[in-house]
Design a protein around this motif. Structure first.
Motif, PDB file in Angstrom:
ATOM      1  N   VAL A  94       0.822  -1.211   0.000  1.00 23.02           N
ATOM      2  CA  VAL A  94       0.000   0.000   0.000  1.00 23.02           C
ATOM      3  C   VAL A  94       0.857   1.263   0.000  1.00 23.02           C
ATOM      4  CG1 VAL A  94      -1.709   1.309   1.312  1.00 23.02           C
ATOM      5  CG2 VAL A  94      -1.987  -1.147   1.040  1.00 23.02           C
ATOM      6  N   ILE A  95       1.943   1.284   0.779  1.00 19.94           N
ATOM      7  CA  ILE A  95       2.815   2.470   0.773  1.00 19.94           C
ATOM      8  C   ILE A  95       3.404   2.676  -0.620  1.00 19.94           C
ATOM      9  CG2 ILE A  95       5.024   3.392   1.579  1.00 19.94           C
ATOM     10  CD1 ILE A  95       4.387   2.345   4.333  1.00 19.94           C
ATOM     11  N   GLY A  96       3.910   1.599  -1.229  1.00 17.28           N
ATOM     12  CA  GLY A  96       4.471   1.718  -2.570  1.00 17.28           C
ATOM     13  C   GLY A  96       3.443   2.165  -3.594  1.00 17.28           C
ATOM     14  N   ALA A  97       2.247   1.568  -3.542  1.00 14.16           N
ATOM     15  CA  ALA A  97       1.217   1.884  -4.534  1.00 14.16           C
ATOM     16  C   ALA A  97       0.701   3.314  -4.372  1.00 14.16           C
ATOM     17  CB  ALA A  97       0.067   0.883  -4.405  1.00 14.16           C
ATOM     18  N   GLN A  98       0.429   3.726  -3.141  1.00 17.18           N
ATOM     19  CA  GLN A  98      -0.055   5.089  -2.920  1.00 17.18           C
ATOM     20  C   GLN A  98       0.993   6.116  -3.326  1.00 17.18           C
ATOM     21  OE1 GLN A  98      -1.445   5.575   1.109  1.00 17.18           O
ATOM     22  NE2 GLN A  98      -3.091   4.097   0.879  1.00 17.18           N
ATOM     23  N   SER A  99       2.254   5.817  -3.070  1.00 11.76           N
ATOM     24  CA  SER A  99       3.318   6.749  -3.442  1.00 11.76           C
ATOM     25  C   SER A  99       3.434   6.860  -4.957  1.00 11.76           C
ATOM     26  CB  SER A  99       4.652   6.287  -2.834  1.00 11.76           C
ATOM     27  OG  SER A  99       4.589   6.287  -1.422  1.00 11.76           O
ATOM     28  N   ILE A 100       3.233   5.765  -5.679  1.00 12.67           N
ATOM     29  CA  ILE A 100       3.253   5.821  -7.141  1.00 12.67           C
ATOM     30  C   ILE A 100       2.129   6.712  -7.652  1.00 12.67           C
ATOM     31  CG2 ILE A 100       2.786   4.456  -9.228  1.00 12.67           C
ATOM     32  CD1 ILE A 100       4.396   2.199  -7.981  1.00 12.67           C
ATOM     33  N   VAL A 101       0.925   6.543  -7.099  1.00  9.10           N
ATOM     34  CA  VAL A 101      -0.206   7.376  -7.526  1.00  9.10           C
ATOM     35  C   VAL A 101       0.084   8.846  -7.245  1.00  9.10           C
ATOM     36  CG1 VAL A 101      -2.659   7.875  -7.196  1.00  9.10           C
ATOM     37  CG2 VAL A 101      -1.870   5.510  -7.208  1.00  9.10           C
ATOM     38  N   ALA A 102       0.615   9.144  -6.052  1.00  9.97           N
ATOM     39  CA  ALA A 102       0.918  10.540  -5.701  1.00  9.97           C
ATOM     40  C   ALA A 102       1.979  11.118  -6.626  1.00  9.97           C
ATOM     41  CB  ALA A 102       1.376  10.621  -4.244  1.00  9.97           C
ATOM     42  N   ARG A 103       2.999  10.344  -6.950  1.00  3.05           N
ATOM     43  CA  ARG A 103       4.136  10.842  -7.715  1.00  3.05           C
ATOM     44  C   ARG A 103       3.810  10.976  -9.199  1.00  3.05           C
ATOM     45  NH1 ARG A 103       9.660   7.892  -6.339  1.00  3.05           N
ATOM     46  NH2 ARG A 103       9.243   8.977  -4.377  1.00  3.05           N
ATOM     47  N   ALA A 154       6.867  18.763   0.447  1.00  3.94           N
ATOM     48  CA  ALA A 154       7.117  18.028  -0.789  1.00  3.94           C
ATOM     49  C   ALA A 154       8.152  16.927  -0.614  1.00  3.94           C
ATOM     50  CB  ALA A 154       7.569  19.002  -1.881  1.00  3.94           C
ATOM     51  N   ALA A 155       9.094  17.106   0.320  1.00  2.00           N
ATOM     52  CA  ALA A 155      10.160  16.122   0.518  1.00  2.00           C
ATOM     53  C   ALA A 155       9.733  14.952   1.391  1.00  2.00           C
ATOM     54  CB  ALA A 155      11.379  16.793   1.140  1.00  2.00           C
ATOM     55  N   ALA A 156       8.478  14.918   1.851  1.00  2.00           N
ATOM     56  CA  ALA A 156       8.073  13.885   2.808  1.00  2.00           C
ATOM     57  C   ALA A 156       6.665  13.364   2.527  1.00  2.00           C
ATOM     58  CB  ALA A 156       8.149  14.440   4.226  1.00  2.00           C
ATOM     59  N   ARG A 157       6.275  13.315   1.271  1.00  6.00           N
ATOM     60  CA  ARG A 157       4.901  12.903   0.976  1.00  6.00           C
ATOM     61  C   ARG A 157       4.679  11.413   1.215  1.00  6.00           C
ATOM     62  NH1 ARG A 157       4.273  16.995  -4.183  1.00  6.00           N
ATOM     63  NH2 ARG A 157       3.667  18.795  -2.907  1.00  6.00           N
ATOM     64  N   SER A 158       5.656  10.575   0.868  1.00  9.57           N
ATOM     65  CA  SER A 158       5.512   9.144   1.150  1.00  9.57           C
ATOM     66  C   SER A 158       5.515   8.888   2.653  1.00  9.57           C
ATOM     67  CB  SER A 158       6.628   8.350   0.465  1.00  9.57           C
ATOM     68  OG  SER A 158       6.492   8.397  -0.939  1.00  9.57           O
ATOM     69  N   THR A 159       6.339   9.632   3.385  1.00  8.94           N
ATOM     70  CA  THR A 159       6.341   9.503   4.851  1.00  8.94           C
ATOM     71  C   THR A 159       4.992   9.924   5.415  1.00  8.94           C
ATOM     72  OG1 THR A 159       8.708   9.995   4.862  1.00  8.94           O
ATOM     73  CG2 THR A 159       7.553  10.144   6.961  1.00  8.94           C
ATOM     74  N   ALA A 160       4.401  10.976   4.875  1.00  8.53           N
ATOM     75  CA  ALA A 160       3.078  11.413   5.337  1.00  8.53           C
ATOM     76  C   ALA A 160       2.028  10.341   5.065  1.00  8.53           C
ATOM     77  CB  ALA A 160       2.695  12.723   4.657  1.00  8.53           C
ATOM     78  N   LEU A 161       2.095   9.704   3.887  1.00  7.68           N
ATOM     79  CA  LEU A 161       1.171   8.605   3.589  1.00  7.68           C
ATOM     80  C   LEU A 161       1.392   7.439   4.556  1.00  7.68           C
ATOM     81  CD1 LEU A 161       1.252   8.618  -0.317  1.00  7.68           C
ATOM     82  CD2 LEU A 161      -0.747   9.082   1.123  1.00  7.68           C
ATOM     83  N   ALA A 162       2.659   7.189   4.910  1.00  5.66           N
ATOM     84  CA  ALA A 162       2.955   6.133   5.885  1.00  5.66           C
ATOM     85  C   ALA A 162       2.373   6.484   7.251  1.00  5.66           C
ATOM     86  CB  ALA A 162       4.462   5.920   5.981  1.00  5.66           C
ATOM     87  N   LEU A 163       2.443   7.757   7.643  1.00  6.92           N
ATOM     88  CA  LEU A 163       1.835   8.173   8.912  1.00  6.92           C
ATOM     89  C   LEU A 163       0.319   8.005   8.869  1.00  6.92           C
ATOM     90  CD1 LEU A 163       3.957  11.374   9.640  1.00  6.92           C
ATOM     91  CD2 LEU A 163       3.925   9.265  10.994  1.00  6.92           C
TER      92      LEU A 163
END
Length: 418
Positions: A116-125, A335-344
């Motif tokens: 889920v972290i990988g997939a959500q980060s791909i969609v965001a990016r 902007a430098a922490a969007r995947s970390t924010a999704l992880a939170l």
């Protein structure tokens, strides 16, 4: 200028398909794990521990995985997640002790978190800001499909007749492992090899977690997601209990829960026109408000037909919160922490999956089986208040305002995610 090394216009569809199989495997395995544990002699307390390990173990990995994804590629987390899900399912089916069951349940939860972290980060990016609501909405259709089909498949395979539960639950877990493995077929070339620099954090940049959580919109997005997921989980767990007290057949309860899931899918298919008419803040506020009132209404002794209508509308409303909370968090975070924010955000979801059932159990023990729905109503009304408040004020420093009405983004190079 368009990136010619990207995965093509089909990347989102293939990601949805992969997510549907991965989520379907998890949704099939989780009830099968409970039945398998019962066959091994587990009581209610042991089932609770095994279920809790699934949610608790990934809490320690979420932020490190998010930080790794902020500074690198997202796609490697997808096959890793599938391997862990499939391995956790298969080894749970072969486990001969409750300790082993708990351990492999945790592995399955960790795999789901990686995916889920990988997939959500791909969609965001790979989505332009104006496309994120739509793309996250389509992405979560995969989860809804898996949640709709997985439990039905598990129920079809697992049988209690003639002491067959140990064998049939093990079979269901092995089938779930095979279902997860099907995801591999959709994971090829799903991420741009050269993501735009603006969407990937510079190496060595590490935004403190406190700063991420202080960005206006991030706490609201996390709380809304937690409230919606808690409502879905407790609805699934406690509607059968309510049905038992009101004399509603288990088959009818299963149909009502499937109706709720189908309404959630329908909601996500029409997300774009709803956003165009209402905008994100009003849509979040209205749907959370309606969902809160409908959850509280389930505590009333209404006829089965009326309960079906309530659950259909409730499912539609609950379909809004998860994808829009993803966009809320992504656009509010630095902007430098969007995947970390999704992880939170996922960490908040996992905490909700642990705390909400425990709280619901306490409330039900004191005030009856319908009382948890009143508690959920209050939780969703609080989420509606946060959604309404988040729509006011100036944009946060992390990017465009997470809860501001959508406005067309200015043209820029490499904006096309394909």
């Amino acid at each position: 200028m368009t990136d010619t090394t990207g995965p093509g216009r089909s990347w989102l569809l293939r990601l949805v398909i992969a997510f549907a199989f991965a989520q379907g495997a998890v949704s099939m395995a989780r009830p099968a794990v409970s039945y398998r544990a019962l066959a091994l002699g587990a009581d209610e307390r042991a089932i609770g521990v095994i279920t809790g390990v699934y949610a608790l173990l990934p809490l320690f990995a979420a932020v490190p995985l998010g930080r790794r994804t902020d500074h690198g590629r997202c796609a490697p987390l997808l096959p890793l997640g599938v391997v862990l899900i499939a391995g956790g399912c298969a080894l749970s089916g072969r486990a001969g002790s409750l300790t082993a069951m708990a351990a492999w349940s945790g592995v399955m939860g960790l795999g789901h978190l990686c995916f889920v972290i990988g997939a959500q980060s791909i969609v965001a990016r790979q989505s332009a800001p104006a496309e994120q609501d739509r793309n996250f909405g389509h992405f979560t259709i995969g989860a809804s499909l898996g949640q709709l089909i997985g439990p039905i498949a598990a129920g079809y395979l697992i049988s209690e007749r003639d002491g067959a539960m140990a064998r049939t639950s093990a079979l269901a877990l092995l089938v779930a492992a095979a279902v997860a493995a099907v995801s591999f077929g959709s994971l090829w070339r799903i991420e741009h090899r050269t993501a735009p620099a603006a969407r990937r954090a510079p190496p060595g940049d590490k935004v403190p977690v406190g700063r991420i959580l202080r960005a206006r919109g991030v706490p609201a997005g996390i709380f809304i997601s937690l409230a919606v997921l808690s409502a879905t989980d407790i609805l699934t767990a406690y509607l059968p209990v309510v049905g038992e007290h009101r004399g509603i057949a288990p088959a009818t309860i299963g149909l009502l829960l499937s109706l709720r899931a189908a309404a959630t899918i329908a909601c996500r298919l029409v997300m774009t026109p709803m956003l165009r008419v209402l905008g994100r803040p009003l849509l979040l506020t209205v749907t959370c408000l309606l969902a809160g009132l409908l959850c509280a209404g389930i505590a009333l002794p209404v006829p089965v037909g009326a309960l079906g209508v309530m659950l259909a509308v409730l499912g539609f409303c609950l379909g809004v919160g998860q994808p829009l909370s993803m966009t809320t968090v992504v656009q509010a975070a630095p902007a430098a922490a969007r995947s970390t924010a999704l992880a939170l955000r996922l960490t908040g979801n996992r905490l909700g999956q642990v705390a909400a059932p425990a709280s619901a159990g306490l409330v039900a023990g004191v005030a009856g089986s319908a009382a948890p729905f009143v508690m959920l109503g209050a939780l969703l009304l609080a989420a509606a208040g946060l959604g309404a408040r988040g729509g006011r004020g100036r944009p946060s420093a992390g990017g465009q305002d997470a809860l501001a009405p959508d406005v067309p983004a200015r043209p820029r190079l490499n904006r096309n995610p394909t």
